[in-house]
Design a protein around this motif. Structure first.
Motif, PDB file in Angstrom:
ATOM      1  N   ARG A 242      11.470 -10.331   0.895  1.00 50.03           N
ATOM      2  CA  ARG A 242      11.162 -10.680  -0.426  1.00 50.03           C
ATOM      3  C   ARG A 242      10.167  -9.423  -1.182  1.00 50.03           C
ATOM      4  NH1 ARG A 242      13.322 -13.140  -4.851  1.00 50.03           N
ATOM      5  NH2 ARG A 242      11.962 -12.846  -6.831  1.00 50.03           N
ATOM      6  N   LYS A 243       8.980  -9.209  -0.580  1.00 47.40           N
ATOM      7  CA  LYS A 243       8.168  -8.221  -1.302  1.00 47.40           C
ATOM      8  C   LYS A 243       6.995  -7.845  -0.024  1.00 47.40           C
ATOM      9  CE  LYS A 243       8.273  -7.943  -5.768  1.00 47.40           C
ATOM     10  NZ  LYS A 243       9.726  -7.933  -5.828  1.00 47.40           N
ATOM     11  N   VAL A 244       6.607  -6.588  -0.255  1.00 47.38           N
ATOM     12  CA  VAL A 244       5.665  -5.852   0.510  1.00 47.38           C
ATOM     13  C   VAL A 244       4.538  -5.445  -0.114  1.00 47.38           C
ATOM     14  CG1 VAL A 244       5.244  -4.155   2.541  1.00 47.38           C
ATOM     15  CG2 VAL A 244       7.568  -5.410   2.241  1.00 47.38           C
ATOM     16  N   TYR A 245       3.353  -5.619   0.200  1.00 48.87           N
ATOM     17  CA  TYR A 245       1.965  -5.307  -0.678  1.00 48.87           C
ATOM     18  C   TYR A 245       1.045  -4.657   0.324  1.00 48.87           C
ATOM     19  CZ  TYR A 245       3.746  -9.229  -3.408  1.00 48.87           C
ATOM     20  OH  TYR A 245       4.722 -10.058  -4.037  1.00 48.87           O
ATOM     21  N   PHE A 246       0.951  -3.165  -0.052  1.00 49.72           N
ATOM     22  CA  PHE A 246      -0.118  -2.470   0.917  1.00 49.72           C
ATOM     23  C   PHE A 246      -1.456  -2.390   0.204  1.00 49.72           C
ATOM     24  CE2 PHE A 246       4.188  -1.218   2.134  1.00 49.72           C
ATOM     25  CZ  PHE A 246       4.272  -0.858   3.632  1.00 49.72           C
ATOM     26  N   TYR A 247      -2.309  -2.328   0.808  1.00 42.81           N
ATOM     27  CA  TYR A 247      -3.562  -2.484   0.229  1.00 42.81           C
ATOM     28  C   TYR A 247      -4.475  -1.145   0.769  1.00 42.81           C
ATOM     29  CZ  TYR A 247      -2.723  -6.928  -1.723  1.00 42.81           C
ATOM     30  OH  TYR A 247      -2.246  -7.970  -2.321  1.00 42.81           O
ATOM     31  N   SER A 248      -5.088  -0.515   0.137  1.00 44.22           N
ATOM     32  CA  SER A 248      -6.225   0.620   0.405  1.00 44.22           C
ATOM     33  C   SER A 248      -7.636  -0.355   0.288  1.00 44.22           C
ATOM     34  CB  SER A 248      -6.232   1.747  -0.401  1.00 44.22           C
ATOM     35  OG  SER A 248      -6.592   1.609  -1.757  1.00 44.22           O
ATOM     36  N   LYS A 249      -8.706   0.588   0.570  1.00 40.94           N
ATOM     37  CA  LYS A 249     -10.041  -0.064   0.329  1.00 40.94           C
ATOM     38  C   LYS A 249     -10.472  -0.295  -0.977  1.00 40.94           C
ATOM     39  CE  LYS A 249     -12.295   1.962   4.375  1.00 40.94           C
ATOM     40  NZ  LYS A 249     -13.273   2.925   4.942  1.00 40.94           N
ATOM     41  N   LYS A 250      -9.618   0.363  -2.049  1.00 38.22           N
ATOM     42  CA  LYS A 250      -9.809   0.151  -3.599  1.00 38.22           C
ATOM     43  C   LYS A 250      -9.018  -0.777  -4.168  1.00 38.22           C
ATOM     44  CE  LYS A 250     -11.642   4.860  -4.403  1.00 38.22           C
ATOM     45  NZ  LYS A 250     -11.563   6.056  -4.975  1.00 38.22           N
ATOM     46  N   GLY A 251      -8.057  -1.225  -3.501  1.00 40.85           N
ATOM     47  CA  GLY A 251      -7.042  -2.178  -3.794  1.00 40.85           C
ATOM     48  C   GLY A 251      -5.928  -1.994  -3.421  1.00 40.85           C
ATOM     49  N   MET A 252      -4.943  -2.707  -4.049  1.00 41.24           N
ATOM     50  CA  MET A 252      -3.441  -2.699  -3.996  1.00 41.24           C
ATOM     51  C   MET A 252      -2.725  -1.376  -4.444  1.00 41.24           C
ATOM     52  SD  MET A 252      -0.590  -5.339  -5.135  1.00 41.24           S
ATOM     53  CE  MET A 252       1.250  -4.972  -5.394  1.00 41.24           C
ATOM     54  N   LEU A 253      -1.859  -0.785  -3.343  1.00 40.66           N
ATOM     55  CA  LEU A 253      -1.174   0.320  -3.959  1.00 40.66           C
ATOM     56  C   LEU A 253      -0.005  -0.142  -4.797  1.00 40.66           C
ATOM     57  CD1 LEU A 253      -1.522   2.462  -0.613  1.00 40.66           C
ATOM     58  CD2 LEU A 253      -2.688   2.411  -2.838  1.00 40.66           C
ATOM     59  N   PHE A 254       0.115   0.387  -5.886  1.00 41.79           N
ATOM     60  CA  PHE A 254       1.175   0.095  -6.820  1.00 41.79           C
ATOM     61  C   PHE A 254       2.337   0.988  -6.934  1.00 41.79           C
ATOM     62  CE2 PHE A 254      -2.091  -2.564  -8.350  1.00 41.79           C
ATOM     63  CZ  PHE A 254      -1.373  -3.977  -8.704  1.00 41.79           C
ATOM     64  N   ASP A 255       1.896   2.418  -6.651  1.00 43.80           N
ATOM     65  CA  ASP A 255       2.903   3.393  -6.971  1.00 43.80           C
ATOM     66  C   ASP A 255       3.598   3.816  -5.418  1.00 43.80           C
ATOM     67  OD1 ASP A 255       4.439   5.751  -7.743  1.00 43.80           O
ATOM     68  OD2 ASP A 255       2.818   6.874  -8.147  1.00 43.80           O
ATOM     69  N   VAL A 256       4.531   2.933  -4.985  1.00 45.70           N
ATOM     70  CA  VAL A 256       5.253   3.065  -3.734  1.00 45.70           C
ATOM     71  C   VAL A 256       6.697   3.132  -4.007  1.00 45.70           C
ATOM     72  CG1 VAL A 256       5.335   1.908  -1.589  1.00 45.70           C
ATOM     73  CG2 VAL A 256       3.308   1.585  -2.824  1.00 45.70           C
TER      74      VAL A 256
END
Length: 598
Positions: free
Chosen positions: A315-329
């Motif tokens: 359904r969805k995949v959410y990647f996170y860096s130390k600063k928060g979620m990455l939206f531009d993927v």
């Protein structure tokens, strides 16, 4: 020319008699000399009046052209010029865009200096104007358009030394077409891989489903634009709410291999993971990664993920860096169920952009038809793209463009978020202005994000002002100004009594006769309330009730610090009326004159 604190008008008032005052235009009103008590009504167009109470002998820069004043005593009052701006028409610039042959009408109109970074007093530099919907053809002397008339969705104009050359693209048949059209990946819908990283909240977005081919392992590749430290990934397994038919959560992925890469060539194995099927109680599979990567690859082995339907999905995949979620993927795959082309097609309306290191970045809205809209407004926004192309010898190489969808559009409940309706560059940052639209009341609220110019290729670095700090999630962005328009401008004030502050210019409530401004202490506020400073005459001069004006904005490098060049668009809801008079549909130009006296 009357300046701040100079006398604007003196009037003798009779006790308890209403006195009508008409100024020659809308002005900011300053101090007032009077005695006794005054009842004051103000208006911009001599139709609607609002009451105003003077505090401390000052109008506090409130703007008006028409005044109705009743005094408790006989007296003479004097009103002084306030601090702000008044407007004069710029007929010379306007006449450049009223053309009976060739390019003969467009809206949108953002401007870019093609020779150096934008600043004031660069009027002689080569300028790129970008336009939205554009008429191309010819008109008779009686102003009627001659058929056939072409209508393309975007065009260019190159301006220098008082002359403008328009550029409209042609296809292999030499037919007139838009400069830019969404690529095929932006046009498809259905159970596509790109939906895994589309976070704009549209419930119509389907999950991802693989092809029905049981003989090939499935790969999903995620591109983050540059190397990021990926802390974790949250995976929402397959589920859906189709309008018809049924859905089977058993199609969810059971076993997943994850790999990472910094160059899309060599991939390192991270691990093999078992995923739980979707449930409302436990919707996410959370996996710690802690890896530096520009690319992450999911591999789904067919032999370990057999289903009755011979396909699997997420359904969805959410990647996170130390600063928060990455939206531009960006997500691509080697296995996809089917392509369902958009019907009708989508198109681009160009928004603002920026030129940096001979690269032109522009962020158009992706638009689709909406047949539920009234005539002239049968469209809706479905997303925002980023176009990137080279600037070569003073021209934009639009034939070689890289394009991708961005995370700059989102729906959250009743709120619609979109950026960038304006971009302002200062020092190392670009400030991306946008709005959230409260759909129930059609109220647009200005918001702002910022990104370093060196990161323009990667919007994962964009962060938004929440009133105190900068946050990665633009749904947390604070409203800076209400009643803004879909296109506008923000720039620094470098001379006068407001020196060091920031000027926002927009059409009050987008489509209407009022051009407004607001003054900010910083690029991210706080801003004053909107001040109405111009009432567009076209709404009355052409076809009252159907002609409208919209999307005022300034053109920084074509302005001087005390004389700001501003455009607004004019249109008619009736295509018939636009065809009967070509002079309706084109930009108008005005000058904002600073009233500062230093």
């Amino acid at each position: 020319m009357i300046k701040h604190n100079e006398k604007l008008v003196s009037v003798i008032l009779k006790k308890n008699e209403e006195t009508f005052i008409e100024l020659d235009r809308i002005y900011p009103l300053g101090n007032i000399d009077y005695k006794g008590e005054l009842k004051i009504l103000l208006s911009y167009e001599n139709k609607k009046y609002f009451s105003y109470k003077v505090e401390g002998n000052s109008f506090d820069n409130e703007t008006a052209r028409y005044l109705k004043i009743t005094s408790s005593i006989d007296q003479e009052i004097t009103i002084y010029m306030g601090l702000g701006y008044y407007v004069e028409k710029n007929l010379e610039m306007t006449s450049l865009f009223e053309r009976a042959h060739g390019w003969n009408g467009g809206d949108g109109i953002y401007s870019f200096n093609l020779e150096r970074e934008k600043d004031y007093n660069q009027q002689n530099d080569r300028t790129l104007f970008v336009f939205g919907d554009t008429f191309v053809g010819h008109a008779r002397k009686d102003k009627v358009r001659i058929e056939p008339t072409a209508f393309v969705n975007n065009s260019f104009g190159y301006y220098q030394n008082g002359k403008i050359d328009f550029e409209i693209a042609r296809n292999e048949y030499h037919a007139l077409v838009s400069l830019f059209e969404p690529d095929r990946r932006m046009q498809v819908k259905g159970y596509n891989a790109k939906n895994l990283v589309r976070y704009h909240g549209d419930i119509r977005v389907r999950p991802y489903a693989s092809s029905l081919d049981p003989n090939h392992d499935i790969e999903l590749k995620f591109d983050f634009n540059e190397v990021h430290h990926i802390v974790k990934v949250d995976i929402e397994n397959f589920h859906d709410t189709p309008r018809f038919g049924a859905i089977d959560i058993e199609m969810g992925v059971r076993e997943l291999e994850i790999y990472s890469s910094k160059d899309d060539k060599e991939y390192q194995f991270i691990g093999k993971y078992n995923l739980s099927l979707y449930s409302e109680e436990n919707p996410l599979n959370s996996i710690e990664l802690n890896v530096d990567a520009e690319f992450i690859k999911f591999v789904i082995r067919v032999e370990n993920n057999q289903t009755e339907e011979q396909m699997v999905g997420l359904r969805k995949v959410y990647f996170y860096s130390k600063k928060g979620m990455l939206f531009d993927v960006l997500c691509t795959t080697n296995s996809e169920f089917a392509y369902d082309e958009e019907k009708p097609y989508s198109w681009f309306w160009l928004q603002d952009g920026v030129i940096y290191n001979n690269k032109f970045y522009i962020y158009p809205c992706i638009i689709e038809h909406d047949h539920n809209g009234i005539e002239g407004f049968e469209f809706k926004i479905k997303g925002v793209a980023r176009l990137e192309m080279d600037v070569i010898d003073g021209k934009v190489d639009y034939q070689n463009v890289e394009m991708k969808e961005t995370p700059l559009y989102r729906l959250v409940g009743d709120k619609e978020y979109i950026l960038p309706i304006a971009i302002y560059s200062e020092d190392e940052y670009c400030y991306f202005y946008g709005y959230y639209n409260e759909r129930s009341i059609f109220m647009r609220n200005l918001i702002v994000g910022r990104i370093k110019k060196t990161h323009l290729h990667d919007l994962n670095h964009l962060e938004y002002f929440d009133g105190e700090n900068w946050d990665k999630d633009f749904t947390k962005a604070k409203s800076l100004i209400q009643h803004v328009s879909c296109e506008m401008s923000v720039q620094k004030i470098v001379e006068g009594e407001n020196k060091g502050k920031y000027l926002a210019i927009f059409q009050y409530d987008t489509n209407g006769p009022k051009v407004a401004y607001s003054i900010g202490e910083t690029p991210y506020g706080p801003f004053t309330k909107p001040y109405i400073i111009y009432h567009t005459p076209e709404v009355d001069d052409y076809n009252p009730g159907t002609t409208y004006t919209y999307n005022a904005k300034a053109h920084l490098h074509l302005s001087s610090p005390r004389k700001i060049l501003v455009s607004y668009n004019c249109n008619d809801m009736s295509m018939k009326k636009n065809k009967e008079d070509y002079t309706i549909y084109h930009p108008r130009f005005i000058n904002f004159i600073d009233t500062s006296n230093d």
